[in-house]
Design a protein around this motif. Structure first.
Motif, PDB file in Angstrom:
ATOM      1  N   THR A 163      -6.542   8.477  -7.987  1.00 15.82           N
ATOM      2  CA  THR A 163      -6.410   9.843  -7.534  1.00 15.82           C
ATOM      3  C   THR A 163      -6.552  10.862  -6.006  1.00 15.82           C
ATOM      4  OG1 THR A 163      -7.352  10.742  -9.575  1.00 15.82           O
ATOM      5  CG2 THR A 163      -4.681  10.440  -9.604  1.00 15.82           C
ATOM      6  N   GLN A 164      -6.525  12.088  -6.028  1.00 17.69           N
ATOM      7  CA  GLN A 164      -7.154  12.634  -4.811  1.00 17.69           C
ATOM      8  C   GLN A 164      -8.086  12.861  -5.618  1.00 17.69           C
ATOM      9  OE1 GLN A 164      -5.554  13.164  -2.352  1.00 17.69           O
ATOM     10  NE2 GLN A 164      -6.928  14.765  -1.826  1.00 17.69           N
ATOM     11  N   LYS A 218      -2.937  13.090  -2.500  1.00 20.12           N
ATOM     12  CA  LYS A 218      -2.277  12.229  -2.545  1.00 20.12           C
ATOM     13  C   LYS A 218      -3.262  11.086  -4.215  1.00 20.12           C
ATOM     14  CE  LYS A 218      -4.933  10.884   1.434  1.00 20.12           C
ATOM     15  NZ  LYS A 218      -5.241  10.137   2.632  1.00 20.12           N
ATOM     16  N   SER A 219      -1.698  10.096  -4.249  1.00 22.15           N
ATOM     17  CA  SER A 219      -2.195   9.549  -4.658  1.00 22.15           C
ATOM     18  C   SER A 219      -1.928   7.876  -3.972  1.00 22.15           C
ATOM     19  CB  SER A 219      -1.688   9.117  -6.108  1.00 22.15           C
ATOM     20  OG  SER A 219      -2.364  10.389  -6.647  1.00 22.15           O
ATOM     21  N   ILE A 220      -2.763   7.089  -4.292  1.00 17.11           N
ATOM     22  CA  ILE A 220      -3.004   5.250  -3.393  1.00 17.11           C
ATOM     23  C   ILE A 220      -1.976   4.250  -4.879  1.00 17.11           C
ATOM     24  CG2 ILE A 220      -3.281   4.021  -1.387  1.00 17.11           C
ATOM     25  CD1 ILE A 220      -4.855   6.520  -0.592  1.00 17.11           C
ATOM     26  N   HIS A 239       0.167  -1.485   0.029  1.00 12.25           N
ATOM     27  CA  HIS A 239      -0.044   0.170  -0.149  1.00 12.25           C
ATOM     28  C   HIS A 239       0.541   1.412   0.386  1.00 12.25           C
ATOM     29  CE1 HIS A 239      -2.592   2.937   1.464  1.00 12.25           C
ATOM     30  NE2 HIS A 239      -3.666   2.632   1.234  1.00 12.25           N
ATOM     31  N   PHE A 281       3.195  11.841  -2.416  1.00 18.50           N
ATOM     32  CA  PHE A 281       2.442  12.703  -2.360  1.00 18.50           C
ATOM     33  C   PHE A 281       2.981  13.659  -3.902  1.00 18.50           C
ATOM     34  CE2 PHE A 281       2.350  11.150   1.512  1.00 18.50           C
ATOM     35  CZ  PHE A 281       1.041  11.702   1.706  1.00 18.50           C
ATOM     36  N   THR A 283       1.618   5.319  -0.646  1.00 20.86           N
ATOM     37  CA  THR A 283       1.109   6.628  -0.615  1.00 20.86           C
ATOM     38  C   THR A 283       1.938   7.542  -1.216  1.00 20.86           C
ATOM     39  OG1 THR A 283      -0.978   6.184   1.100  1.00 20.86           O
ATOM     40  CG2 THR A 283      -0.439   8.470   0.340  1.00 20.86           C
TER      41      THR A 283
END
Length: 186
Positions: free
Chosen positions: A122-123, A95-97, A85, A89, A87
């Protein structure tokens, strides 16, 4: 006695030949076993939480249940057999995960292979789902040869097979895809 002597020699020669062949066979099996290289990680970590910081700002956070370090082999790599996982920035701290059931990062080629329920969010709510996704770190390029679903929101999506794009999503190249939009009528 002279007559039986050559027969004895031929039997003795046959027995010696069989012993040599069987001895070579055993040696061959041992050599084959030595050639079956099994390697072990030089390091192993559980419940990892890594932060990548650049110029005093957190750029990425990686969380995973298990990490295996194979930096001791000819083509070194790091493996996350139980998933990751991550994240990321951006410069505006948006943030995008990225989530995957399995990941492997090859050191020399700088290629990351994500597998199993790979999801990028994505954010702004955009989402990409696929079974396998590659990330070429040198060229900052992502691609999949498999099926994918990309959505901008819950009502609009694109599906297909084969997609590649840069990490900023400025350039997207879809291969075999179609788009669908659901219009809600009041």
């Amino acid at each position: 006695m002279r007559k039986g002597f050559p027969t004895f020699i031929s039997y003795l020669s046959a027995v010696i030949a069989l012993l040599i062949i069987s001895a070579c066979n055993n040696d061959l099996k041992q050599i084959q076993q030595f050639n079956q290289i099994s390697f072990f990680p030089v390091g192993e970590a559980e419940n990892i939480h890594l932060q990548y910081v650049d110029s005093g700002k957190v750029k990425a956070i990686l969380i995973g249940p298990k990490m295996l370090d194979y930096s001791n082999v000819a083509n070194p790599f790091t493996e996350f057999p139980e998933g990751v996982h991550v994240t990321f920035f951006d410069q505006d701290n948006q943030k995008s995960i990225v989530v995957a059931n399995y990941a492997i990062s090859y050191t020399s080629t700088e290629l990351i292979d994500l597998r199993g329920d790979v999801v990028i969010t994505t954010q702004d709510g955009k989402k990409l789902e696929t079974d396998q996704l590659y990330y070429d770190q040198k060229n900052d390029w992502l691609y999949t040869l498999g099926k994918y679903k990309a959505s901008q929101d819950k009502d609009n999506f694109t599906q297909g097979v084969g997609l590649d794009f840069n990490s900023k999503l400025d350039i997207v190249k879809a291969q075999n895809s179609y788009a669908e939009s659901i219009n809600k009528q009041n």
